[in-house]
Design an enzyme around this catalytic site. Sequence first.
Site, PDB file in Angstrom:
ATOM      1  N   GLY A  14      45.778  20.413 -12.620  1.00  0.00           N
ATOM      2  CA  GLY A  14      45.309  20.489 -14.008  1.00  0.00           C
ATOM      3  C   GLY A  14      46.383  20.913 -14.980  1.00  0.00           C
ATOM      4  O   GLY A  14      46.508  20.354 -16.084  1.00  0.00           O
TER       5      GLY A  14
ATOM      6  N   TYR B  21      32.627  18.044   0.994  1.00  0.00           N
ATOM      7  CA  TYR B  21      33.650  17.697   0.007  1.00  0.00           C
ATOM      8  C   TYR B  21      33.835  16.182  -0.061  1.00  0.00           C
ATOM      9  O   TYR B  21      33.913  15.602  -1.140  1.00  0.00           O
ATOM     10  CB  TYR B  21      34.961  18.395   0.371  1.00  0.00           C
ATOM     11  CG  TYR B  21      36.089  18.181  -0.598  1.00  0.00           C
ATOM     12  CD1 TYR B  21      36.108  18.832  -1.827  1.00  0.00           C
ATOM     13  CD2 TYR B  21      37.153  17.337  -0.277  1.00  0.00           C
ATOM     14  CE1 TYR B  21      37.165  18.659  -2.709  1.00  0.00           C
ATOM     15  CE2 TYR B  21      38.203  17.153  -1.149  1.00  0.00           C
ATOM     16  CZ  TYR B  21      38.204  17.812  -2.366  1.00  0.00           C
ATOM     17  OH  TYR B  21      39.251  17.625  -3.252  1.00  0.00           O
TER      18      TYR B  21
END
Length: 241
Positions: free
Chosen positions: A16, A149
């Site tokens: 990010g 996941y």
Amino acid sequence: MEKRFALITGASGGIGSQIALKLAEENYSLYLHYNANEEAIQNLMRQLQPFDIEVIPIQADLSTKEGYKQLVRNIFALHAIVLNSGNSYYGLISDMDEQVVSEMVQLHVTSPFQLTKELLPKLMYQEKAAVVAVTSIWGQTGASCEVLYSMLKGGQNAFIKALSKEVALNDIRVNAVAPGAVSTAMLQSFSAEDLELIKGDIPMGRMGNPEEIAEAVAFLLSDKAAYITGQVLGVNGGWYT
């Protein structure tokens, strides 16, 4: 020139933060979402100071039902969304705690869905807009001991493909980047021996780095990808292709 604003969820993480730096180079003003790691966001904001952009940090816990609402309340003009929040769980499906399952479903599927739904009118107001999700190679091929996941990342990929069709005539492009093994904190639980074994399975013989994922995200947001929508771009060094 009109400011372009991009929201990056999970901006405090390794990928990010690199996406934020890359989009700052592209002259995006940024909404930087984070949950607990305020120190990382403050450090990122210091790195962004040389750029002539507006930077707005927003704290919200997207693993809760109210988190996305907190985020939406702080978003105004918007041209791009980068859905990047997430974490993994490594272990047998039979060992997973019900609360962990609930929080991961909220974080990876429900919150991104609701967040995008609430923010779509702001994107439709723009002449051109884009959404990019950072998913995972496991959403494409699945992984033992990362069953939940894998399922959630596969759901994100399906979300991207479906949404792209729904908003294409609104000139909103929707794509995903699916990283393979990337050198971030998410791999810290693996031993050095395990990491070497993973590298041995990757045709290019190395892990990816966060900057390479950021480059792919920036490309999909750019006019260079003006005729690309509904795609999941694997950035994985040839692993599991």
